[in-house]
Design a protein around this motif. Structure first.
Motif, PDB file in Angstrom:
ATOM      1  N   THR A 163      66.514  79.124  73.991  1.00 26.14           N
ATOM      2  CA  THR A 163      65.305  78.258  73.440  1.00 26.14           C
ATOM      3  C   THR A 163      66.256  77.277  72.260  1.00 26.14           C
ATOM      4  OG1 THR A 163      64.796  79.965  72.057  1.00 26.14           O
ATOM      5  CG2 THR A 163      63.452  79.973  74.046  1.00 26.14           C
ATOM      6  N   PRO A 164      65.855  76.817  71.950  1.00 27.06           N
ATOM      7  CA  PRO A 164      66.235  75.996  70.818  1.00 27.06           C
ATOM      8  C   PRO A 164      66.685  77.062  69.364  1.00 27.06           C
ATOM      9  CG  PRO A 164      64.380  74.193  71.401  1.00 27.06           C
ATOM     10  CD  PRO A 164      65.179  76.115  72.157  1.00 27.06           C
ATOM     11  N   THR A 165      65.737  77.892  68.906  1.00 25.04           N
ATOM     12  CA  THR A 165      65.215  79.003  68.283  1.00 25.04           C
ATOM     13  C   THR A 165      66.582  80.259  68.610  1.00 25.04           C
ATOM     14  OG1 THR A 165      62.988  78.872  67.777  1.00 25.04           O
ATOM     15  CG2 THR A 165      64.157  80.712  67.452  1.00 25.04           C
ATOM     16  N   HIS A 166      66.436  80.368  69.827  1.00 20.04           N
ATOM     17  CA  HIS A 166      67.431  81.877  70.195  1.00 20.04           C
ATOM     18  C   HIS A 166      69.470  80.844  70.090  1.00 20.04           C
ATOM     19  CE1 HIS A 166      64.597  83.749  73.353  1.00 20.04           C
ATOM     20  NE2 HIS A 166      64.169  83.887  71.924  1.00 20.04           N
ATOM     21  N   PHE A 167      69.218  79.766  70.329  1.00 21.19           N
ATOM     22  CA  PHE A 167      70.511  79.025  70.318  1.00 21.19           C
ATOM     23  C   PHE A 167      71.134  79.326  68.692  1.00 21.19           C
ATOM     24  CE2 PHE A 167      73.223  75.346  69.229  1.00 21.19           C
ATOM     25  CZ  PHE A 167      74.517  76.112  70.570  1.00 21.19           C
ATOM     26  N   TYR A 168      69.691  78.496  67.966  1.00 21.98           N
ATOM     27  CA  TYR A 168      70.411  78.742  66.462  1.00 21.98           C
ATOM     28  C   TYR A 168      70.891  80.125  66.071  1.00 21.98           C
ATOM     29  CZ  TYR A 168      69.782  78.928  61.309  1.00 21.98           C
ATOM     30  OH  TYR A 168      69.170  79.528  60.007  1.00 21.98           O
ATOM     31  N   LEU A 169      69.596  81.034  66.439  1.00 20.57           N
ATOM     32  CA  LEU A 169      70.235  81.938  65.850  1.00 20.57           C
ATOM     33  C   LEU A 169      71.616  82.715  66.772  1.00 20.57           C
ATOM     34  CD1 LEU A 169      66.912  84.206  66.719  1.00 20.57           C
ATOM     35  CD2 LEU A 169      67.474  83.796  64.460  1.00 20.57           C
ATOM     36  N   THR A 170      71.533  81.949  67.314  1.00 20.39           N
ATOM     37  CA  THR A 170      73.312  81.994  68.693  1.00 20.39           C
ATOM     38  C   THR A 170      74.144  82.057  67.588  1.00 20.39           C
ATOM     39  OG1 THR A 170      72.162  82.097  70.198  1.00 20.39           O
ATOM     40  CG2 THR A 170      74.865  82.546  70.404  1.00 20.39           C
ATOM     41  N   VAL A 171      73.903  80.604  66.782  1.00 17.12           N
ATOM     42  CA  VAL A 171      75.033  80.283  65.781  1.00 17.12           C
ATOM     43  C   VAL A 171      75.662  81.078  64.586  1.00 17.12           C
ATOM     44  CG1 VAL A 171      75.421  78.422  64.731  1.00 17.12           C
ATOM     45  CG2 VAL A 171      74.977  77.461  67.022  1.00 17.12           C
ATOM     46  N   VAL A 172      74.068  81.158  64.261  1.00 14.20           N
ATOM     47  CA  VAL A 172      74.099  81.870  63.371  1.00 14.20           C
ATOM     48  C   VAL A 172      74.850  83.066  62.955  1.00 14.20           C
ATOM     49  CG1 VAL A 172      73.146  83.046  60.892  1.00 14.20           C
ATOM     50  CG2 VAL A 172      72.126  80.781  61.641  1.00 14.20           C
ATOM     51  N   THR A 173      74.312  83.660  64.092  1.00 16.66           N
ATOM     52  CA  THR A 173      75.584  85.362  64.513  1.00 16.66           C
ATOM     53  C   THR A 173      76.779  85.113  64.536  1.00 16.66           C
ATOM     54  OG1 THR A 173      73.161  85.954  65.852  1.00 16.66           O
ATOM     55  CG2 THR A 173      74.983  86.885  65.903  1.00 16.66           C
ATOM     56  N   VAL A 174      77.128  83.576  65.556  1.00 14.03           N
ATOM     57  CA  VAL A 174      78.605  83.799  65.433  1.00 14.03           C
ATOM     58  C   VAL A 174      79.454  83.675  64.456  1.00 14.03           C
ATOM     59  CG1 VAL A 174      80.329  82.566  66.728  1.00 14.03           C
ATOM     60  CG2 VAL A 174      78.519  82.956  68.209  1.00 14.03           C
ATOM     61  N   THR A 175      78.658  82.618  63.613  1.00 13.20           N
ATOM     62  CA  THR A 175      79.624  82.099  62.455  1.00 13.20           C
ATOM     63  C   THR A 175      79.984  83.847  60.986  1.00 13.20           C
ATOM     64  OG1 THR A 175      78.224  80.237  62.535  1.00 13.20           O
ATOM     65  CG2 THR A 175      79.346  81.215  60.572  1.00 13.20           C
ATOM     66  N   ILE A 176      78.507  84.681  61.077  1.00 14.91           N
ATOM     67  CA  ILE A 176      78.647  85.702  60.646  1.00 14.91           C
ATOM     68  C   ILE A 176      80.272  86.978  61.226  1.00 14.91           C
ATOM     69  CG2 ILE A 176      76.823  88.133  60.003  1.00 14.91           C
ATOM     70  CD1 ILE A 176      74.644  86.385  59.757  1.00 14.91           C
ATOM     71  N   LEU A 177      79.749  87.307  62.557  1.00 12.23           N
ATOM     72  CA  LEU A 177      80.809  87.566  62.748  1.00 12.23           C
ATOM     73  C   LEU A 177      82.438  87.036  62.733  1.00 12.23           C
ATOM     74  CD1 LEU A 177      78.979  88.656  66.087  1.00 12.23           C
ATOM     75  CD2 LEU A 177      79.858  90.245  64.284  1.00 12.23           C
ATOM     76  N   TRP A 178      82.621  86.337  62.542  1.00 14.81           N
ATOM     77  CA  TRP A 178      83.559  85.074  62.302  1.00 14.81           C
ATOM     78  C   TRP A 178      84.234  85.781  60.954  1.00 14.81           C
ATOM     79  CZ3 TRP A 178      88.150  84.398  63.207  1.00 14.81           C
ATOM     80  CH2 TRP A 178      89.238  83.977  62.450  1.00 14.81           C
ATOM     81  N   PHE A 179      82.935  85.169  59.718  1.00 15.21           N
ATOM     82  CA  PHE A 179      83.626  85.036  58.039  1.00 15.21           C
ATOM     83  C   PHE A 179      83.394  87.309  58.299  1.00 15.21           C
ATOM     84  CE2 PHE A 179      82.764  80.498  58.141  1.00 15.21           C
ATOM     85  CZ  PHE A 179      83.123  80.567  57.390  1.00 15.21           C
ATOM     86  N   ALA A 180      82.662  87.616  58.824  1.00 16.65           N
ATOM     87  CA  ALA A 180      83.254  89.216  58.607  1.00 16.65           C
ATOM     88  C   ALA A 180      84.539  89.530  59.074  1.00 16.65           C
ATOM     89  CB  ALA A 180      82.165  90.118  59.321  1.00 16.65           C
ATOM     90  N   ALA A 181      84.746  88.354  59.666  1.00 20.71           N
ATOM     91  CA  ALA A 181      86.637  89.082  60.430  1.00 20.71           C
ATOM     92  C   ALA A 181      87.229  88.535  59.511  1.00 20.71           C
ATOM     93  CB  ALA A 181      86.667  88.623  61.986  1.00 20.71           C
ATOM     94  N   PHE A 182      86.766  87.046  59.273  1.00 21.35           N
ATOM     95  CA  PHE A 182      88.013  86.724  58.315  1.00 21.35           C
ATOM     96  C   PHE A 182      88.128  87.801  57.082  1.00 21.35           C
ATOM     97  CE2 PHE A 182      87.978  82.314  55.967  1.00 21.35           C
ATOM     98  CZ  PHE A 182      89.570  82.678  55.831  1.00 21.35           C
ATOM     99  N   ARG A 183      87.113  87.995  56.276  1.00 25.48           N
ATOM    100  CA  ARG A 183      86.714  88.755  55.461  1.00 25.48           C
ATOM    101  C   ARG A 183      88.327  89.767  55.184  1.00 25.48           C
ATOM    102  NH1 ARG A 183      86.125  94.039  53.782  1.00 25.48           N
ATOM    103  NH2 ARG A 183      86.083  94.259  51.266  1.00 25.48           N
ATOM    104  N   ASN A 184      87.259  91.152  56.491  1.00 25.48           N
ATOM    105  CA  ASN A 184      88.608  91.895  56.853  1.00 25.48           C
ATOM    106  C   ASN A 184      89.941  91.211  57.039  1.00 25.48           C
ATOM    107  OD1 ASN A 184      86.362  92.931  56.515  1.00 25.48           O
ATOM    108  ND2 ASN A 184      86.223  93.645  58.670  1.00 25.48           N
ATOM    109  N   ILE A 185      90.396  89.833  57.511  1.00 24.65           N
ATOM    110  CA  ILE A 185      91.816  89.725  58.079  1.00 24.65           C
ATOM    111  C   ILE A 185      92.166  89.593  56.413  1.00 24.65           C
ATOM    112  CG2 ILE A 185      93.352  87.919  58.374  1.00 24.65           C
ATOM    113  CD1 ILE A 185      91.715  88.111  61.459  1.00 24.65           C
ATOM    114  N   ILE A 186      91.288  89.042  55.480  1.00 26.95           N
ATOM    115  CA  ILE A 186      92.523  88.762  54.397  1.00 26.95           C
ATOM    116  C   ILE A 186      92.532  89.611  53.798  1.00 26.95           C
ATOM    117  CG2 ILE A 186      92.225  87.061  52.359  1.00 26.95           C
ATOM    118  CD1 ILE A 186      93.378  85.068  55.043  1.00 26.95           C
ATOM    119  N   ALA A 187      91.305  90.793  53.337  1.00 27.13           N
ATOM    120  CA  ALA A 187      91.773  91.779  52.919  1.00 27.13           C
ATOM    121  C   ALA A 187      91.950  93.066  52.876  1.00 27.13           C
ATOM    122  CB  ALA A 187      90.131  92.522  52.602  1.00 27.13           C
TER     123      ALA A 187
END
Length: 615
Positions: A163-187
């Motif tokens: 649903t639109p809400t589920h897709f919104y949550l997917t966008v947020v989740t993917v972004t959170i996971l990527w930025f966590a990965a990004f942070r771990n790479i840089i650190a």
């Protein structure tokens, strides 16, 4: 509570808590019923933030001048759209396929550009953006060409329609996971390697890094979030058109990167939020977007050096100093600090010659440096001392002669391979990357000693954590050796010259090299710093390392060297013990500019090590 105590309380909170709090807020935002326009604004902002984060990784951290993320963004969007039309609607599969497609584009376009140089990469990535419409038209049957790719079915997750809400949550989740990965790479050590490379490819190769591989890994890894953004964009409106991948989008991503702070993980979110919000406010902004993006670039790059993230770091550093949280001054070098036994190597240079054009810099030069001994290389400016070190390290190719390490010829091996054989060095001008701590600078010298993967860094595997602990332990040992343990958490580039020179010695030594090349390590040091350096060099020598010392401080050379080789006009003028050299009239005339009447035979041998004499 006083301001100081308040700030200390805030600084005691782990830094990851603040972005995690923002992530949680975005996840629960639908429960607040903000309306479709707000959630769509968040989705577009996060999609742009993914693109900007890739730019930050490749350009801001790794220093690769490229703006090709929009092409990777298009590759991810069309890949997701095409496989969705073909019946593969699972969002996880689409994200994986889009990320891989962007990675392939990054590797294929990065290899030739990186081989040719940074400006070549910039031009390659620029033309890549311009080629997107042509590539889309060539595969019009699948991409829809100029009309766009339509008829994309709604995304599913494990068989359930989103649903639109589920897709919104997917966008947020993917972004959170990527930025966590990004942070771990840089650190991680990989992030430090990117910043070492950005500071100087020469420095990177001197600690054993393959410059091309580190460049390519930074550029290609930065393509992945753009591919993920493309897959999310394709599922946002279920339509993909060329308008979403124009040059103005590339400029907007660059403006967001500079405004938020290109050398920043979370600055990508802030920059994307500003650019996306401004873009959505009026049609005039869309019409004159390049003008506005130019203003953002000026604000972030000129008025705020380092963008908003750079301003924030400066402000935090001031508050840290006010609260007494900044690093202390240097301590005395650890006279009792034990150095592990170092297996030195026998370095033998025989008949080495080198010319640059018609200028003959070295002519038939020979030098033998043995383990557990200091071999000094002295001579007037321009006599070829540093050139000889560069030939040993592989920065130059010799015209004649042979250089061996423990009997193995060092022919035309790449510089980083020679470093991995056990040859380490310092430089006349200390090369210290900005933005990283003293401890991390030293630890970067161990990058090739024990290898870890990007996956290990992202997931913080047991192997990665064990290597990270060893990196920290060895770095701290070296910092105690040179008396810098009390500033271990200080930004290295802010140290005064003397401390930066000692830091370079620690970085060169941390990998326990067979041969240590010290290029004018005492230049610019005061008397106390020279004494400290002399003590450190003696202990390194006593540990078994082979040391070649290029130095103008004649008193320091005489107090340290076991063997001295004197160069004059590119040839060996004399060689022998310190006593032999100090009493050689040719050396006094050529190197010291003194005659027999000016210098008594034994004066130079006993002069203080801190006395600086120039040729």
């Amino acid at each position: 509570m006083t301001t100081v105590n308040w700030w200390k309380t805030l600084r005691a909170v782990p830094s990851w808590v603040y972005p995690a709090t923002l992530g949680v807020f975005l996840l629960v935002l639908p429960a607040l019923q903000p309306g479709y326009s707000v959630t769509r604004q968040v989705e577009l902002t996060l999609i742009l933030a993914l693109i900007v984060s890739g730019l930050n990784l490749s350009l801001g951290y790794a220093g690769q001048l490229a703006i090709g993320q929009v092409a990777m963004y298009a590759a991810g969007a069309y890949t997701a759209g095409i496989i969705a039309v073909a019946g593969v609607t699972d969002i996880l599969v689409q994200l994986l396929a889009a990320g891989l497609a962007a990675l392939v584009v990054g590797i294929v376009t990065g290899i030739p550009g990186l081989r040719l140089g940074s400006w070549s990469l910039a031009m390659t990535s620029f033309f890549l953006v311009l080629l997107v419409p042509d590539i889309v038209s060539i595969f019009e049957e699948h991409t829809g060409g100029q009309l766009g790719l339509s008829g994309i079915p709604g995304a599913t997750l494990l068989g359930f329609e989103l649903t639109p809400t589920h897709f919104y949550l997917t966008v947020v989740t993917v972004t959170i996971l990527w930025f966590a990965a990004f942070r771990n790479i840089i650190a991680s050590r990989h992030g430090i390697a990117f910043q070492v490379l950005k500071q100087s490819p020469v420095l990177a190769s001197s600690v054993g890094m393959s410059v091309f591989r580190v460049k390519l890994s930074g550029y290609a890894t930065g393509a992945i979030p753009a591919g993920l953004a493309g897959a999310l964009f394709a599922n946002l409106d279920l339509f993909v058109s060329l308008e979403a991948f124009g040059f103005h989008v590339a400029t907007g991503a660059l403006a967001a990167s500079i405004l938020g702070g290109s050398v920043s993980v979370y600055g990508a979110v802030l920059g994307a939020a500003v650019v996306e919000y401004a873009s959505s406010q009026s049609d005039s902004f869309q019409e004159y977007s390049l003008v506005f993006f130019g203003l953002f670039l000026l604000i972030g790059g000129v008025l705020m050096s380092g963008g908003v993230a750079g301003v924030a770091r400066t402000f935090v550093a001031r508050l840290d100093r006010a609260a007494g949280l900044a690093g202390r001054g240097p301590s005395k070098a650890g006279d009792g600090e034990a150095i592990h036994r170092i297996e030195g190597g026998l370095l033998d240079a025989t008949g080495v010659s080198k010319a640059f054009g018609g200028n003959q810099v070295l002519t038939d030069v020979s030098l033998r440096a043995e383990p557990g001994r200091v071999t000094a290389l002295i001579g007037p400016n321009g006599s070829g001392k540093t050139t000889l070190l560069n030939l040993v390290c592989g920065y130059y190719r010799r015209d004649a002669g042979e250089i061996t390490l423990d009997g193995t010829p060092i022919r035309t091996a790449a510089t980083h391979r020679i470093a991995r054989l056990g040859v380490a060095r310092t430089f006349q001008t200390p090369l210290i990357p900005p933005g990283i701590t003293v401890r991390d600078v030293v630890a970067s010298g161990r990058y090739t000693v024990e290898g870890t993967s990007f996956a290990g860094a992202i997931l913080r595997t047991p192997r990665f954590r064990a290597i990270q602990r060893r990196d920290r332990q060895r770095a701290d040992e070296m910092l105690r050796l040179v008396g810098l343990e009390d500033v271990a958490d200080t930004e290295a580039a802010t140290l005064p010259l003397g401390m930066r020179r000692m830091l370079e010695v620690a970085r060169a030594l941390v990998a326990e090299p067979k041969v240590l090349l010290l290029d004018e390590a005492a230049s610019g040091l005061d008397e106390g710093e020279v004494e400290t350096l002399a003590g450190v060099i003696r202990r390194i020598r006593d540990a078994g390392c082979t040391i070649i010392l290029v130095e103008h401080n004649f008193g320091l050379v005489l107090s340290l060297a076991d063997e001295i080789v004197v160069l004059a006009r590119g040839s060996v003028l004399a060689s022998g013990t310190p006593s032999d050299i100090a009493n050689d009239p040719r050396v006094r005339d050529e190197y010291l500019g003194a005659s027999d009447a000016d210098v008594r035979p034994d004066d130079s041998v006993t002069e203080p090590a801190a006395r600086q004499e120039t040729p």
